[in-house]
Scaffold this active site. Structure first.
Site, mmCIF file in Angstrom:
data_model
loop_
_atom_site.group_PDB
_atom_site.id
_atom_site.type_symbol
_atom_site.label_atom_id
_atom_site.label_comp_id
_atom_site.label_asym_id
_atom_site.label_seq_id
_atom_site.Cartn_x
_atom_site.Cartn_y
_atom_site.Cartn_z
ATOM 1 C CB THR A 45 -0.886 -0.016 1.269
ATOM 2 O OG1 THR A 45 -1.590 -1.261 1.295
ATOM 3 C CG2 THR A 45 -1.872 1.128 1.266
ATOM 4 C CD GLU A 95 -0.031 -18.584 -6.742
ATOM 5 O OE1 GLU A 95 0.556 -18.761 -7.814
ATOM 6 O OE2 GLU A 95 -0.827 -19.414 -6.276
ATOM 7 C CG PHE A 96 -6.370 -17.601 -6.608
ATOM 8 C CD1 PHE A 96 -7.193 -16.596 -6.120
ATOM 9 C CD2 PHE A 96 -6.242 -17.740 -7.969
ATOM 10 C CE1 PHE A 96 -7.885 -15.753 -6.993
ATOM 11 C CE2 PHE A 96 -6.932 -16.911 -8.850
ATOM 12 C CZ PHE A 96 -7.753 -15.910 -8.356
ATOM 13 C CB ALA A 141 -3.617 -19.567 1.846
ATOM 14 C CE LYS A 178 -4.571 -12.664 -4.791
ATOM 15 N NZ LYS A 178 -4.424 -13.842 -3.998
ATOM 16 C CB CYS A 195 -2.818 -10.844 0.560
ATOM 17 S SG CYS A 195 -1.275 -11.433 -0.159
ATOM 18 N NE ARG A 234 4.741 -9.882 4.001
ATOM 19 C CZ ARG A 234 4.938 -10.209 2.714
ATOM 20 N NH1 ARG A 234 5.244 -9.276 1.843
ATOM 21 N NH2 ARG A 234 4.829 -11.453 2.316
HETATM 22 N N1 LIG Z 1 2.347 -13.668 0.064
HETATM 23 C C1 LIG Z 1 1.291 -14.257 -0.408
HETATM 24 O O1 LIG Z 1 0.716 -15.154 0.195
HETATM 25 C C2 LIG Z 1 0.726 -13.866 -1.734
HETATM 26 C C3 LIG Z 1 -0.327 -14.618 -2.267
HETATM 27 C C4 LIG Z 1 -0.853 -14.250 -3.485
HETATM 28 C C5 LIG Z 1 -0.354 -13.130 -4.133
HETATM 29 N N2 LIG Z 1 0.641 -12.406 -3.583
HETATM 30 C C6 LIG Z 1 1.127 -11.241 -4.301
HETATM 31 O O2 LIG Z 1 2.419 -11.522 -4.802
HETATM 32 C C7 LIG Z 1 3.212 -10.331 -4.797
HETATM 33 C C8 LIG Z 1 4.504 -10.575 -4.045
HETATM 34 O O3 LIG Z 1 4.183 -10.881 -2.683
HETATM 35 P P1 LIG Z 1 5.249 -11.455 -1.666
HETATM 36 O O4 LIG Z 1 4.539 -11.730 -0.417
HETATM 37 O O5 LIG Z 1 6.035 -12.531 -2.330
HETATM 38 O O6 LIG Z 1 6.195 -10.160 -1.513
HETATM 39 P P2 LIG Z 1 7.687 -10.088 -0.929
HETATM 40 O O7 LIG Z 1 7.867 -8.649 -0.533
HETATM 41 O O8 LIG Z 1 7.891 -11.164 0.057
HETATM 42 O O9 LIG Z 1 8.629 -10.420 -2.173
HETATM 43 C C9 LIG Z 1 8.816 -9.559 -3.269
HETATM 44 C C10 LIG Z 1 10.275 -9.673 -3.750
HETATM 45 O O10 LIG Z 1 10.451 -8.898 -4.944
HETATM 46 C C11 LIG Z 1 11.777 -8.385 -4.935
HETATM 47 N N3 LIG Z 1 11.888 -7.279 -5.900
HETATM 48 C C12 LIG Z 1 11.347 -6.036 -5.828
HETATM 49 N N4 LIG Z 1 11.645 -5.330 -6.943
HETATM 50 C C13 LIG Z 1 12.394 -6.131 -7.736
HETATM 51 C C14 LIG Z 1 12.997 -5.957 -9.033
HETATM 52 N N5 LIG Z 1 12.869 -4.819 -9.721
HETATM 53 N N6 LIG Z 1 13.682 -7.003 -9.545
HETATM 54 C C15 LIG Z 1 13.797 -8.164 -8.860
HETATM 55 N N7 LIG Z 1 13.257 -8.384 -7.653
HETATM 56 C C16 LIG Z 1 12.556 -7.378 -7.085
HETATM 57 C C17 LIG Z 1 11.983 -7.983 -3.493
HETATM 58 O O11 LIG Z 1 13.350 -7.866 -3.188
HETATM 59 C C18 LIG Z 1 11.290 -9.147 -2.737
HETATM 60 O O12 LIG Z 1 12.209 -10.168 -2.408
HETATM 61 C C19 LIG Z 1 2.322 -9.237 -4.216
HETATM 62 O O13 LIG Z 1 1.717 -8.527 -5.261
HETATM 63 C C20 LIG Z 1 1.281 -10.008 -3.446
HETATM 64 O O14 LIG Z 1 0.071 -9.306 -3.322
HETATM 65 C C21 LIG Z 1 1.211 -12.768 -2.418
#
Ligand SMILES: NC(=O)c1ccc[n+]([C@@H]2O[C@H](COP(=O)([O-])OP(=O)(O)OC[C@H]3O[C@@H](n4cnc5c(N)ncnc54)[C@H](O)[C@@H]3O)[C@@H](O)[C@H]2O)c1
Length: 446
Positions: free
Chosen positions: A77, A144-145, A147, A203, A259, A329
């Site tokens: 956010t 991505e769905f 959990a 999503k 999320c 988080r």
């Molecule tokens: N965590 C979940 O359960 C989940 C589930 C579904 C969808 N998502 C979505 O997936 C996305 C990622 O979530 P997350 O929890 O993995 O986030 P996260 O912050 O754990 O991981 C994101 C990674 O991207 C890297 N990054 C950022 N900019 C970059 C760049 N330019 N080049 C290469 N690497 C880069 C960061 O260093 C970090 O390691 C979000 O949009 C989230 O909403 C997450």
């Protein structure tokens, strides 16, 4: 990506990240050092890593070599500027698109894996096409769905895989290429294809619907406490209606995780942006109720403990936002601790997977008081019995299975009396605890 590599040995999967420490940990021989704790993940990485799964910081090479690129960066956010506190911050996504445009030397399929506001694909496409070097990019949305805590299971046996793309010959070809990846392990009837905008919007709204169920049952937990209804009985009665179903009807201290909140805020922002204030208010209430539940739980602790927790020791069982993950988080623990620290409580935390460093980062990020004060009043313990020793109360914040199996008599014997238990997950046997001598509070129960 690990699961794709596991199930498709003929596909080379390279994960690139700007964070060097993370890549180092993903490559560590000691699989307990993987940056993400997730049941079953280390077994998957052990099998695929070095075979067709690679982790690297060489982003340029990664982009050049790939035929298909998944943008999976964070979309938090916004914390400043227009849309502050609501809109998704898309700077990382934009940067990725720019890097791809800069380094690509052949046609590529770009897959949006991050959760994005509806219509982001048009921005991504615009950035990619600015380079004007004759390279063709197809953009797909593949949210991505999974959990956290059940990620491997969710991926291996996904209810559905959603792929959105453009209704053009190239768009259809790109969709087909991605369908083939997932068809390596999923039956084709579970792979749903749609247009780009339906996929992006599905999503965000899937998360909004799930969070709405949690807020609905949490709202009823407060009403149960006023009326002598029992929230678990009500949930069972509601959930056994096959039109409603039983999942996500467990009363709790409120949802956390990276999320739900961010995606709903994003949805609320989008609705306001498109001139739909009533729709925005409707979804925003899910967040308001969630904040209320965390606040209500912390207030309950203070009021029950004779209206003061000043200098009292309170043991927190759990800091992660839910069991089977080391992710903290937006965990309810952070906000409950913050409120109790305002009342000068001493909080001792035990969590099987969360590090001390992480806990301090979480609480200091709120910026409510000095870091020195947080360090003095908040402690991470390596042993749950140590965390509870001489405590006035135990608060169960995360639903880790092991908490149920503790020797509660031993915990009781080591605590100050009267000894309180605040079960923020309704996982403990209230009657058994009361017979030991505890004073027990559970959400939505007498
Ligand atoms: N965590 C979940 O359960 C989940 C589930 C579904 C969808 N998502 C979505 O997936 C996305 C990622 O979530 P997350 O929890 O993995 O986030 P996260 O912050 O754990 O991981 C994101 C990674 O991207 C890297 N990054 C950022 N900019 C970059 C760049 N330019 N080049 C290469 N690497 C880069 C960061 O260093 C970090 O390691 C979000 O949009 C989230 O909403 C997450």
């Amino acid at each position: 990506m690990s699961v794709i590599a596991l199930k498709s040995p003929h596909i080379k999967v390279t994960v690139v990240d700007v964070n060097e420490q993370k890549i180092k940990d993903w490559n560590d021989e000691n699989l307990d050092k993987l940056p993400v704790y997730e049941p079953g993940l280390k077994e998957v990485v052990a099998e695929a890593r070095g075979r067709n799964l690679f982790f690297s910081t060489d982003i340029e090479k990664g982009i050049k070599e790939a035929d298909m690129i998944f943008i999976s960066v964070n979309t938090p956010t916004k914390t400043f500027g227009i849309g502050k506190g609501m809109a998704a911050d898309l700077k990382y996504v934009e940067l990725c698109a720019r890097q791809i445009a800069e380094y690509a030397t052949n046609d590529k399929i770009i897959v949006e894996k991050s959760t994005l506001p509806v219509r982001t694909a048009s921005s991504v496409k615009r950035i990619l096409s600015e380079q004007n070097n004759g390279i063709k990019f197809s953009v797909l949305s593949n949210p991505e769905f999974l959990a956290e805590g059940t990620a491997i299971k969710d991926l291996l046996n996904a209810d559905r895989m959603l792929i959105g793309g453009e209704d053009t010959p190239e768009g259809k070809e790109a969709i087909e290429a991605l369908v083939e990846v997932y068809a390596n392990w999923l039956p084709k009837d579970r792979i749903i294809t749609t247009n780009l905008w339906s996929s992006e919007l599905s999503k965000l709204t899937a998360n909004a619907f799930l969070a709405q169920r949690i807020s609905s049952i949490n709202a009823l937990s407060a009403l149960c406490e006023k009326t002598e209804a029992d929230i678990d009985e009500v949930a069972k009665a509601i959930g056994s209606d096959s039109r409603i179903g039983s999942k996500f009807l467990k009363a709790s201290v409120g949802f956390g995780g990276s999320c739900f909140q961010k995606d709903i805020l994003n949805l609320v922002y989008l609705c306001r942006y498109f001139g739909l204030p009533e729709v925005a208010d409707y979804w925003e209430q899910v967040i308001i109720l969630n904040d209320y539940q965390k606040h209500r739980f912390a207030s309950k602790i203070v009021h029950t403990m004779f209206n003061t927790v000043t200098d009292k020791k309170i043991c927190f069982l759990g800091w992660a936002f839910k069991k089977d993950t080391n992710d903290t988080r937006e965990s309810a623990a952070i906000y409950i601790a913050d409120k109790l620290l305002d009342d000068h409580a001493n909080i001792h935390v035990y969590d099987p997977k969360v590090t001390e460093e992480r806990m301090y980062e979480d609480i200091n990020y709120l910026n409510t008081r000095s870091e020195a004060l947080n360090a003095e009043k908040l402690t991470m313990e390596k042993d749950p019995y140590e965390a509870a020793k001489d405590a006035h109360a135990i608060a169960v914040i995360t639903e880790w299975d092991e908490f149920v199996t503790y020797d509660w008599q031993r915990l009781y014997d080591s605590m100050k009396k009267p000894a309180f238990v605040f079960d923020g997950r309704n996982i403990l046997d209230r009657e058994a605890l009361r017979s030991i001598g505890f004073e027990v509070y559970a959400l939505g129960k007498m």
